[in-house]
Design an enzyme around this catalytic site. Sequence first.
Site, PDB file in Angstrom:
ATOM      1  N   TYR A  83      12.721   0.076  -8.274  1.00 41.28           N
ATOM      2  CA  TYR A  83      11.823   1.191  -8.766  1.00 41.28           C
ATOM      3  C   TYR A  83      12.430   1.900  -9.776  1.00 41.28           C
ATOM      4  CZ  TYR A  83       9.983   0.715  -3.605  1.00 41.28           C
ATOM      5  OH  TYR A  83       9.729   0.241  -2.570  1.00 41.28           O
ATOM      6  N   ASN A  87       0.300   7.110  -3.565  1.00 42.46           N
ATOM      7  CA  ASN A  87       1.398   6.233  -3.153  1.00 42.46           C
ATOM      8  C   ASN A  87       1.709   6.336  -1.899  1.00 42.46           C
ATOM      9  OD1 ASN A  87       3.367   4.528  -3.044  1.00 42.46           O
ATOM     10  ND2 ASN A  87       4.071   4.859  -5.085  1.00 42.46           N
ATOM     11  N   PRO A 137       6.483   8.246   2.060  1.00 46.33           N
ATOM     12  CA  PRO A 137       7.869   8.183   2.600  1.00 46.33           C
ATOM     13  C   PRO A 137       8.736   7.494   1.831  1.00 46.33           C
ATOM     14  CG  PRO A 137       6.350   6.794   3.933  1.00 46.33           C
ATOM     15  CD  PRO A 137       5.713   7.572   3.049  1.00 46.33           C
ATOM     16  N   ASN A 138       9.956   7.993   1.451  1.00 49.59           N
ATOM     17  CA  ASN A 138      11.172   7.391   0.734  1.00 49.59           C
ATOM     18  C   ASN A 138      11.003   7.584  -0.997  1.00 49.59           C
ATOM     19  OD1 ASN A 138      12.654   6.569   2.990  1.00 49.59           O
ATOM     20  ND2 ASN A 138      11.163   5.034   3.176  1.00 49.59           N
ATOM     21  N   GLU A 173      -5.292   4.354  -5.269  1.00 50.92           N
ATOM     22  CA  GLU A 173      -4.037   3.905  -4.826  1.00 50.92           C
ATOM     23  C   GLU A 173      -3.165   3.444  -5.806  1.00 50.92           C
ATOM     24  OE1 GLU A 173      -4.722   0.499  -2.274  1.00 50.92           O
ATOM     25  OE2 GLU A 173      -2.595   0.563  -1.165  1.00 50.92           O
ATOM     26  N   ARG A 233       6.601  -8.930  -3.304  1.00 51.23           N
ATOM     27  CA  ARG A 233       7.680  -8.820  -2.163  1.00 51.23           C
ATOM     28  C   ARG A 233       7.536  -9.329  -0.582  1.00 51.23           C
ATOM     29  NH1 ARG A 233       8.575  -2.410  -3.087  1.00 51.23           N
ATOM     30  NH2 ARG A 233      10.282  -2.753  -1.887  1.00 51.23           N
ATOM     31  N   ARG A 270      16.964   5.271  -5.090  1.00 50.98           N
ATOM     32  CA  ARG A 270      16.728   4.181  -4.024  1.00 50.98           C
ATOM     33  C   ARG A 270      16.425   2.746  -4.622  1.00 50.98           C
ATOM     34  NH1 ARG A 270      10.510   3.785  -1.782  1.00 50.98           N
ATOM     35  NH2 ARG A 270      10.816   2.004  -0.386  1.00 50.98           N
ATOM     36  N   HIS A 323       0.770   1.840  -6.861  1.00 50.47           N
ATOM     37  CA  HIS A 323       1.976   1.358  -6.222  1.00 50.47           C
ATOM     38  C   HIS A 323       3.140   1.099  -7.383  1.00 50.47           C
ATOM     39  CE1 HIS A 323       1.461   0.972  -2.238  1.00 50.47           C
ATOM     40  NE2 HIS A 323       0.175   0.439  -2.633  1.00 50.47           N
ATOM     41  N   ALA A 355       5.614   3.315   2.324  1.00 51.52           N
ATOM     42  CA  ALA A 355       5.554   2.032   3.539  1.00 51.52           C
ATOM     43  C   ALA A 355       4.411   2.459   4.409  1.00 51.52           C
ATOM     44  CB  ALA A 355       6.781   2.094   4.235  1.00 51.52           C
TER      45      ALA A 355
END
Lengths: 140, 140, 140, 140, 140, 140, 140, 140, 140, 140, 140, 140
Positions: K23, K72, K10-11, K96, K105, K18, K98, K75
């Site tokens: 990012y 990835n 998502p996103n 995985e 964070r 964003r 990121h 969230a």
Amino acid sequence: MKHIQIINGPNLNLLGKREPIVYGYQTFDTYLVQLKAQFPEVELMYYQSNMEGEIINKLHETGFSTDAIIINGGAYTHTSIAIADAIRSITVPVVEVHISNVFKRETFRHHSFLSEVCKGCIVGFGMDSYRLAIEAVLEF
Amino acid sequence: MKHIQIINGPNLNLLGKREPIVYGYQTFDTYLVQLKAQFPEVELMYYQSNMEGEIINKLHETGFSTDAIIINGGAYTHTSIAIADAIRSITVPVVEVHISNVFKRETFRHHSFLSEVCKGCIVGFGMDSYRLAIEAVLEF
Amino acid sequence: MKHIQIINGPNLNLLGKREPIVYGYQTFDTYLVQLKAQFPEVELMYYQSNMEGEIINKLHETGFSTDAIIINGGAYTHTSIAIADAIRSITVPVVEVHISNVFKRETFRHHSFLSEVCKGCIVGFGMDSYRLAIEAVLEF
Amino acid sequence: MKHIQIINGPNLNLLGKREPIVYGYQTFDTYLVQLKAQFPEVELMYYQSNMEGEIINKLHETGFSTDAIIINGGAYTHTSIAIADAIRSITVPVVEVHISNVFKRETFRHHSFLSEVCKGCIVGFGMDSYRLAIEAVLEF
Amino acid sequence: MKHIQIINGPNLNLLGKREPIVYGYQTFDTYLVQLKAQFPEVELMYYQSNMEGEIINKLHETGFSTDAIIINGGAYTHTSIAIADAIRSITVPVVEVHISNVFKRETFRHHSFLSEVCKGCIVGFGMDSYRLAIEAVLEF
Amino acid sequence: MKHIQIINGPNLNLLGKREPIVYGYQTFDTYLVQLKAQFPEVELMYYQSNMEGEIINKLHETGFSTDAIIINGGAYTHTSIAIADAIRSITVPVVEVHISNVFKRETFRHHSFLSEVCKGCIVGFGMDSYRLAIEAVLEF
Amino acid sequence: MKHIQIINGPNLNLLGKREPIVYGYQTFDTYLVQLKAQFPEVELMYYQSNMEGEIINKLHETGFSTDAIIINGGAYTHTSIAIADAIRSITVPVVEVHISNVFKRETFRHHSFLSEVCKGCIVGFGMDSYRLAIEAVLEF
Amino acid sequence: MKHIQIINGPNLNLLGKREPIVYGYQTFDTYLVQLKAQFPEVELMYYQSNMEGEIINKLHETGFSTDAIIINGGAYTHTSIAIADAIRSITVPVVEVHISNVFKRETFRHHSFLSEVCKGCIVGFGMDSYRLAIEAVLEF
Amino acid sequence: MKHIQIINGPNLNLLGKREPIVYGYQTFDTYLVQLKAQFPEVELMYYQSNMEGEIINKLHETGFSTDAIIINGGAYTHTSIAIADAIRSITVPVVEVHISNVFKRETFRHHSFLSEVCKGCIVGFGMDSYRLAIEAVLEF
Amino acid sequence: MKHIQIINGPNLNLLGKREPIVYGYQTFDTYLVQLKAQFPEVELMYYQSNMEGEIINKLHETGFSTDAIIINGGAYTHTSIAIADAIRSITVPVVEVHISNVFKRETFRHHSFLSEVCKGCIVGFGMDSYRLAIEAVLEF
Amino acid sequence: MKHIQIINGPNLNLLGKREPIVYGYQTFDTYLVQLKAQFPEVELMYYQSNMEGEIINKLHETGFSTDAIIINGGAYTHTSIAIADAIRSITVPVVEVHISNVFKRETFRHHSFLSEVCKGCIVGFGMDSYRLAIEAVLEF
Amino acid sequence: MKHIQIINGPNLNLLGKREPIVYGYQTFDTYLVQLKAQFPEVELMYYQSNMEGEIINKLHETGFSTDAIIINGGAYTHTSIAIADAIRSITVPVVEVHISNVFKRETFRHHSFLSEVCKGCIVGFGMDSYRLAIEAVLEF
């Protein structure tokens, strides 16, 4: 003849001098003489260090060739995953000992990172905990 | 004449170089000269180590004979039961100092294993925390 | 001349009378006389209240015009976000003091809402904590 | 001659039959014979119950007159404040033993209500834990 | 005439003998004689057991027919949901009493499973807690 | 003649008006008249305040000279270390009372900062809790 | 005509002066004039106090006779069960407001004891939160 | 030419010997030869220590002059704020690597004090994690 | 023919009488007659006890020879590691049942020590939970 | 003219039908007609979905071009970091609304992942929460 | 030729748009072209969805036939046991990645449900994390 | 004739293919044929989705008109307040089932948001859990 390495962790060089109400008035050196006399058939080697890394080194050095290791991790018992990993890494069985009954003391002394990687634990019998550990090792 | 041992823990050798926004631009050596000048009646001894075990050794060595110890445990403040046990084991009073106000920083810096075994704590006055500790010791 | 406001929180009016093993036998008034004598170049103002709101009022009243505030929040240290917010709201630097070493006492005394909004903290030197705070302020 | 009471808690009547990978293949009765043979100078009395209250009764009954009690509380170790209170209430020293190394097992087996009221603990040496406990008692 | 059942839990048979600094030197039997004398208009029945299940049985047996039950659950207070459920299951009002002030003692004694199912609690007045409970019941 | 101070905390001035299902329909003033009639040999003094600091002041004022204090701290029971410290600071014994059974209510009402510094606690008997507290005091 | 009481808690008397990045540069008095002009059909009463107890008193005083209360509890929002109990005790509906978005700030500001006893909450719209609360009340 | 320092923490000197099911059968020395062959344009320096303080020293020594540091903190990953502070204190970017997937192992291995101060983390690719870290560094 | 042992724990002897809103108005004896009629091909044996230890005894007695055990541990479900250990110790499969939906009730009823050692769980279908358990067993 | 997007999350399509004691008997469609009539100067767009991902898509689609978004996240409020990230990713200000006072309900409804990324929150005013949100937006 | 499926959660469709400080300014499409050019010998397939369920579907669809999956989770990384279960259910190894260093964070981004079911994790190297993942896969 | 809707959540479309040691080798379609044969008097409808929102939609669609719903929420069981809210919103009784005994697996599978809103739960009987659920429904 069995070869047993005793490893004492931080502040245990002060035994006899440090908080005698908790740890007693006898130095470890005096006690060691007695212990050796009690077990003439065992070769007892002794090592003490205040350094976490040196304790790891000693475990590596003796952890593949002796018959057993008896460790009193002192305060590192409660904080050192690295010593626990060293015990995991070696092949010699390890017995954990404590002079005082750590479960009667501060909460942060109730958890040991070492217990789950040792063969067994002997806690709270004063200096006699070391003798009992040797007794245990002789049955392995 | 009072004999006071100052002990600085890990990364404090980088003072003046390390995160100067937090710790300032002065090296500890420069500061020490000033401090000695301010207290001509005090013998100030200084020791720094990045080794947990060496800090314990220094506490053992000076903890029965000096008049006081001033310790900035650096990050070991928050993780070392072994240093706290060393302080418990000695007879000289110990004062804990911190340069930055640790309570304004990350949560893991809010708890000190040393505070409960020290006489008192002085936190957040920059380098001046050391001077205040000496001021405190002179009243013991 | 520096103007310093000392603010004492709840139950500190009983100093000398209250749990003397923890807090000593001297009243604050007697101590204040001594303190003033030691710092003739400082105007020391003193205020004590058992009321959380009155302490906030005093912080508002003196928090924009004096040179520094020294606060011993007593038990409100551990429960009052409102006093911490008052310190956040004012512009004068604030030093937190405690007579006893709160870290040797009950767990609920280990956390202070005030520490993170004060310049620094001085804990555990008995009445002398106040003198050290003045020493600290004189260096600001 | 020393009089020692051994008390085994719930499910220990199934030793030899229950989860033999964890607890071994020997029944306690067989082991007891051996143990008695090893310590001819000790009067060993044995009691097992699955009832929390009966264990308390036995502690009351023998806790003022024998020389020592050796207890393996089984699962009650982790849940019974009442047995811990019984140990607190009596005058005879008590040694806690466990056959398996409870610290290698489920988290709920890591805390013992009994440890802090016993003289000491011996954990993880299989049946041999009982012999070591007798060895310990003989030194009291 | 009111019929009141008193139920005492584990280790309370040792009153007068057990940790007298906490619980006093008087046996419950001696105290009961006094208590009966003080309340001639009340029929007082007394039961003690170290068995959780027997306490449940007694609650079932008397919990539909007497006027009130006074219970000192001893250590089961802090661990027994089953006794609490028994109290929930019966119709007679129950008053919880404790001899010592449990809130001054170990943390694990601060929570009671019984309090929320009892009518009220009386804690910390020594043996006199039982008299106060009867006083309370007489007002129901 | 015994002198007993009753102190009621915040919102207890609304008794009879506030949540009558929880606290009943009687005002405290009406009840106090009854209570005085029941104990003609006792001088009962009554104080209520919604101010944490005023309650502390009253404890200081009466805490060295009366025979006992009965306190219902209202909501401050659960949040005020300062009132607990005031009780610690005085010499008169204090009894904690609650009208409702706080253990049947919200979790945040289950912990009391006052219980561990009071002599004993009486919880859940409605207004009658105050009478029982006087009964208790008369036995001190 | 509706009668609405606005109650502001601790430090809100410093609005316009206190941390303007968080709370803005306008004083509440200036804003109140505007607000009254916007709602000529409403009688707006305003009260501010830094005293927890005085806020309780004002709630008692206006909580049975006005049409609604708008409360910004300031820091007491997060610590005062006593104010929450006062709101529980009165019959007038209460609306909780906050100027800043408390959920973007420190964790200890995320929990409000008041929210669960208020009719509704309006959070984070700056001073405009008060206007929205009046808008809400006009629909009750 | 890029200069990259690899630092391996406690017990990693036993690679190939220690728990081969988790860490594989290859020693790091053998692997290093391969790695150097794969990146002829990079100067790879290697350091291993079981001492927390020595790792800090090496970070200080190389942390202002090399192009990047690749660290496998071993068990110190999970306990050492001091190593994390050393990384914070230096200016060279640091990459964290782990041979095994620590997230598949014991809970105490899931938290790393180093991750938040490193540029990035590479976890779980066996020895190949080191090569990937060099690949990453070459893109900085 | 299958042999199935049903074991009911504490307070379940009061079914039909105890909190009928939660548990219904039927006694277990009446229900058992029905159940037996529904499964003529099954030998159903029934046991109830309020004693944790007696439940363990019954598990030992029937846990090696019947075809299945159906257990409703009552409140011991949430506190008894000893009963869970008994189930671990036996070889017969065990099904856990609850009459009420324990997940709709107090938080302390949401955790079961028995679930992880049983074959499966059937929760919340009133008395019918027992029938469903038999249905399940017939498929083993 | 202002363009405002209203987004309703899971189960809000059942308004008027779902738990009417909590949410009222009005459908959202009926309410929307009213709302549009009240704000003729605003273009109100409405979207409802039970799909977390579709809500994210709608936020992306309208989050760079409208004047404001009003979101009632329904149960996703308490679990969806992904929706919170979507709000973080867009530039249009977002207002969070809830029909019921979530703070009066189950604990798991007290935390919102959305609150900290929204401009402000309006909670508990029934359907009127949406009107208040529009009122708030008109002041942006 | 290796077939690798990249799945973005998502996103991540908003990359480049964003929070560019976190990012970066590059869209994923632009980056993908570069990536394909770098690995001509690999067939790279790309999928993005804001729907948790669609990501699960894609994992099912490609999880038995490609050579590897690079995910990835955005969230959903921190909340989705369902995606973790999908990874558990398939046979293709998953890596995985990121973009940002999630450990720098918010706390709620420190835990990943995916890490323990993936082969390995690459975190914090910006877009380059994807290239490193392919590098890793080529060694499988 | 009873109408029963079965709803299966994420990853359950892979039954027979996914982790067969945990879930068995049978696909749900094969099983469904058997199940329909066993209950000719019941109309069984089946729906599976990996989308949280689609499961909510299906609950809305069938939750007012069928006789019962049987749901296996898969991993959403442990995270979805939204599905729990959907169950709360409908009027048809819902039975929760799980194939594996979730209490024997990872801790994060021990809590179900669905259990407290369902009529009852059947856990751990493999595919047979669905049959038992139908058996249960037939008694409603």
